[in-house]
Every structure is written in C-alpha cells, then in structure tokens.
Design a protein around this motif. Sequence first.
Motif, PDB file in Angstrom:
ATOM      1  N   LEU A 429       0.659  -1.483   0.122  1.00 58.11           N
ATOM      2  CA  LEU A 429       0.016   0.387  -0.218  1.00 58.11           C
ATOM      3  C   LEU A 429       0.487   1.430  -0.282  1.00 58.11           C
ATOM      4  CD1 LEU A 429      -3.129  -0.747   2.318  1.00 58.11           C
ATOM      5  CD2 LEU A 429      -2.846  -0.528  -0.078  1.00 58.11           C
ATOM      6  N   ASP A 433      -0.697   4.439  -7.120  1.00 58.78           N
ATOM      7  CA  ASP A 433      -1.388   2.910  -8.356  1.00 58.78           C
ATOM      8  C   ASP A 433      -1.665   2.211  -9.043  1.00 58.78           C
ATOM      9  OD1 ASP A 433      -2.606   4.857  -5.835  1.00 58.78           O
ATOM     10  OD2 ASP A 433      -3.469   6.407  -7.166  1.00 58.78           O
ATOM     11  N   ILE A 437      -3.186  -3.329  -6.473  1.00 62.01           N
ATOM     12  CA  ILE A 437      -3.587  -2.670  -5.050  1.00 62.01           C
ATOM     13  C   ILE A 437      -4.714  -1.711  -4.902  1.00 62.01           C
ATOM     14  CG2 ILE A 437      -3.724  -0.086  -4.368  1.00 62.01           C
ATOM     15  CD1 ILE A 437      -0.379   0.030  -4.274  1.00 62.01           C
ATOM     16  N   SER A 438      -6.063  -1.825  -6.145  1.00 61.07           N
ATOM     17  CA  SER A 438      -7.839  -1.299  -6.766  1.00 61.07           C
ATOM     18  C   SER A 438      -7.751  -3.232  -5.972  1.00 61.07           C
ATOM     19  CB  SER A 438      -7.131  -1.741  -7.917  1.00 61.07           C
ATOM     20  OG  SER A 438      -6.726   0.219  -8.491  1.00 61.07           O
ATOM     21  N   MET A 441      -7.332  -3.115  -2.189  1.00 63.82           N
ATOM     22  CA  MET A 441      -8.614  -1.465  -1.665  1.00 63.82           C
ATOM     23  C   MET A 441      -9.816  -3.179  -1.547  1.00 63.82           C
ATOM     24  SD  MET A 441      -6.293   0.166  -0.663  1.00 63.82           S
ATOM     25  CE  MET A 441      -7.796   1.968  -0.807  1.00 63.82           C
ATOM     26  N   LYS A 445     -11.574  -3.069   2.366  1.00 66.96           N
ATOM     27  CA  LYS A 445     -12.628  -2.228   2.757  1.00 66.96           C
ATOM     28  C   LYS A 445     -13.946  -3.193   3.386  1.00 66.96           C
ATOM     29  CE  LYS A 445     -14.716   1.931   2.708  1.00 66.96           C
ATOM     30  NZ  LYS A 445     -14.668   3.466   3.303  1.00 66.96           N
ATOM     31  N   LYS A 467       1.364   7.734   1.165  1.00 66.86           N
ATOM     32  CA  LYS A 467       0.154   6.355   0.820  1.00 66.86           C
ATOM     33  C   LYS A 467      -0.153   5.867   1.121  1.00 66.86           C
ATOM     34  CE  LYS A 467       2.022   7.015  -3.950  1.00 66.86           C
ATOM     35  NZ  LYS A 467       2.969   7.807  -3.690  1.00 66.86           N
ATOM     36  N   LEU A 468       0.625   5.130   2.077  1.00 70.47           N
ATOM     37  CA  LEU A 468      -0.214   3.648   3.376  1.00 70.47           C
ATOM     38  C   LEU A 468      -1.190   5.104   4.090  1.00 70.47           C
ATOM     39  CD1 LEU A 468       0.117   1.097   4.514  1.00 70.47           C
ATOM     40  CD2 LEU A 468       1.278   2.458   5.919  1.00 70.47           C
ATOM     41  N   GLU A 470      -3.115   7.893   3.434  1.00 71.22           N
ATOM     42  CA  GLU A 470      -4.251   8.079   2.779  1.00 71.22           C
ATOM     43  C   GLU A 470      -4.767   7.151   2.102  1.00 71.22           C
ATOM     44  OE1 GLU A 470      -4.597   9.215  -1.978  1.00 71.22           O
ATOM     45  OE2 GLU A 470      -3.295  10.126  -0.606  1.00 71.22           O
ATOM     46  N   ARG A 471      -4.059   6.075   2.329  1.00 67.83           N
ATOM     47  CA  ARG A 471      -5.827   4.752   1.997  1.00 67.83           C
ATOM     48  C   ARG A 471      -6.057   3.974   3.211  1.00 67.83           C
ATOM     49  NH1 ARG A 471      -0.602   3.097  -2.544  1.00 67.83           N
ATOM     50  NH2 ARG A 471      -1.943   3.711  -4.117  1.00 67.83           N
ATOM     51  N   SER A 474      -8.993   6.396   3.705  1.00 64.37           N
ATOM     52  CA  SER A 474      -9.498   5.996   3.108  1.00 64.37           C
ATOM     53  C   SER A 474     -11.088   4.982   3.346  1.00 64.37           C
ATOM     54  CB  SER A 474      -9.300   5.972   1.551  1.00 64.37           C
ATOM     55  OG  SER A 474      -8.625   4.655   1.371  1.00 64.37           O
ATOM     56  N   LEU A 475     -10.114   3.952   3.676  1.00 57.88           N
ATOM     57  CA  LEU A 475     -10.728   2.380   4.052  1.00 57.88           C
ATOM     58  C   LEU A 475     -11.512   2.928   5.718  1.00 57.88           C
ATOM     59  CD1 LEU A 475      -7.821   0.067   3.366  1.00 57.88           C
ATOM     60  CD2 LEU A 475      -9.910   0.599   1.976  1.00 57.88           C
TER      61      LEU A 475
END
Length: 477
Positions: A429, A433, A437-438, A441, A445, A467-468, A470-471, A474-475
């Motif tokens: 992560l 992108d 990773i998509s 995710m 989720k 980046k980690l 941020e992801r 979002s989760l």
Amino acid sequence: MKKIFSVYTYLFLIAVIISPFLLSCTNRNEKFIEEFNAVMTDSKGEALIPALEELDKKYPDRLRTKINLAASYLDIGDEEKAAAILEKGLSAAEKSKNGEEKYIFYANYAEYMLQKEKFSECIEYGQKALEIGEADPLGASISLAQAYAAEKKYSDSLNYFRNAWKNNVNLFSENDLVTFISLLGVSQNGEEDLVLVISLIDEMRVRKPDLQGSGIKQAEILEQAGAPLSALVAAFSELERSLYDGTMSREQVIQTIEFLKTNINANEAEEKAESMKMAEGYKYFTLGQWGLAESVFAELKPEIPIVFYAYLRLSSMLQTGLGTDELLSQYAAIERNFTGIQGYYYHFWNGMKKGSGTYDAASASNVLKNCILTAPLSPYALESRLELASLNGIKNGQDILLVEEVFYYLNSVMEGASPEILEPAAVMLEMDDNIFISDAMLLLKEAFKEEKISQWFTARAEKGGAKLKERILSLNS
C-alpha cells in the motif's frame, strides 16, 4: 453419494405437430419444464423441498422432480424420505419415455444401491442405465465396477473400470482409483495394465498434490516390471516435487542423483549406460543446464510412458528457446499433472519469453500468477512478481501481492493469526497506484469491518508514508 442427483436445466425439445393429442402432450411438457425451472431458480434453501413436493404431486410421472427431491432429502440427511421418493421413481422410470431422465435416474439409483451395499440391485439398475445412455456421462460403469468388485467378480469389475477410464477420468473418486489399482495388481494383462497403474497413480497425485511417495511407488512397480529408465524417471518425479515443496535442497537432490547412479542395477552394459545417461540428464536439468538436459532427453525413451518425462523433455525444450505454438500447447496440456510444482510454471513462462510461440498478456499473467501462488516466498516467486509487475507497467514490483495472497493474510487473522502477518499488504500500500492495490483495496474495505484488522492497519499507518496513511484513511471512512 459419489454422483449427486442432477439438477436439471431447460431441455430444448423439437416437436412435430401432427395431431391435437401430440399438441396437447407437447404443451403439457413445456408447461412442466417452465414450472420446474421456476422452482429450481426461485426456491432456495428450506423452500426448495416443499416446492418440489408440490410439483411432484402435480406431475407424478416426471423423473427429474423425483431426482432433485431425493437429492434434497439426502442433502439434509433424511434418507428415509429420499428412499421413499426413489422407490416411487422406479415405477415412474419403467413407464417413462424420456431416455435422458431414465438414464439419470437409473445411474443415480445404482449408486444409491451401491452405498447401501445392495450390490445385485446396483448391478441391475447400473446395467439399465447403460442400456439407455451408452455415453454414460454420470459414470454408472464405475458403480457397476465397484459392485462387481464387492461380489468378487473381478474380471467384470475390471472391464467396467477400464471402459469408464476411457470415457471420463474425472468421474473417478479416490476410492474408485484405489480399487482399480488393487484389481490391476492381480491382473494378467501385462504392459497394458502396467501403463494403467502408472496413470492411475499419476491421477491420485493430481487429486492430492501433497501425496508423498507416489513417485517412489511408481519406481518400484516399474523396476519390478523390467522398465529401468521409466523407474528412474518416476524416482526423479519424487525428487522434483521435494525440491519445489522445500523438503529437499538442490544440493540434496544432486546428492540423491549421484547415489542413484552408483546403485544402478543392470544386467547388460547398454542398459546400464542408458540408465547412467538418464541420471545425468536429470542432473543437468536440476542444475539448469537446459541444452545438455534436452539433448539427453531427446535421445532416450522410457520403456513405459510416464507423464513426468513429458515434463522434463518439454521443459528443457522451452528453456532452450524451442517454444513454438505447438510446443506451448503440448506443455499446457499436461498442466493438471503439475499444478503443485512451481517449476512447471517457471519453465512455462521462460518458454514463452525465449521461444517463437505467440501469447497474450492474459496468458502470460496467468502463468506468472500460478508460479507465485504455488510457493509465494521462493526466489522463483520473486522473479515472477517482477515479471508480472513489468507486464502491468510497474517498476520495482517486488512488493506486489496477488488478491489471493491478500485474502489469505486477512482470513488467517480472522481465524486467530497475529495481525503482524499483514505487513506485506501494508508494504504494497506504500506503492504508487496499480491494479494490484486496486484489487486489494476492495478486499480490505470489507475486511476493515473486523476491528483487529482495521486497528492494526491504522496503527501501522502511523509509522508509514503518505500513500499508506491516505489509503488507510479512505478505508476507515
């Protein structure tokens, strides 16, 4: 039961209307099929049995309802009701003019009788099934073979086993394979049955890739049958599996090959020379000296066909750059025998790269993914990750994870493992992108509903990069 009572799909009927009576029959048949399909599509779980019972009352002569109703009762462990439905089905089957329904009913009833150890009834109805359905897609022949074996009529049993093996290997259960092998052990058909025994052991290995000692067993049988080259190849198959499952190192495999060379028993000088050469060929193969290995395997031919020799020969050819479309197709055809061996996929990918055969990105990706999944922590898996990442335009892709790997880590935590095993997912992560990773995710989720997973990632994000963070944010949102 070995063969589950079949759930029907719509049967396309071609009707020639020549009278009002036939028109009426056709309409009634179409009406039944429409209602049957509606029941099977719309009725789920506990609602299925009552719906089938109502349909059976409305159309008491239709076998497909009884087949599925009996299967439903067996699924919930109500053998008494299943048996009652099957008994009613017998009289309906005698009157039925629908050959497909009759075959499926008799084939399943024969298997049911086998499970109840009513062997004469199994034979009676198994033979009725075969009289109607010669192609035997459900394997009534196997039920007959087992029933004859139980009655010690071994010649009849072998005949049915052989016919079933020619028609569809996939219908054999592990128990069927064991019985077949046992009977072949006392057969007097010589080389023909020896080939069958070797193939049956290969099939058992397909079903259970972690089965230990099957190659050694093949080697013993082949040695006793006077097939020394085939025996060596069988022994090598055991070494190859041990090498890739981590139970033996490459150095230990080489030592074992040298040991085999010093213990070759041969009555004639030519036979000993060929055996020594075969052992040298596999040594070259193990060391990655593909050209030398290929030249040996091209020259020698085992006395009895053995699928592992096809693996050795074709892999060597692929690795030396001889991978044409035809050769790649031949290699793909033996995949089911080697799904547990990482080397199979490693050689496949190298054959694609080095040869003149054509392939698309999807095919290459599948081979690389399989190479990773068979042993995710091996050097071959790392090499395959880098290749797979490159195919997807990702530089320095050693940290990518397949969605199957992410699922494994998440599921392990849910089953009690330490959340620390999620570290590889956190590392991925941190990457830019990408498709991997998509995919991850989407899984994460859903997994974040599990508190210990979300808490671990949240804490891990505090020590990670932007980046980690941020992801994970979002989760958690």
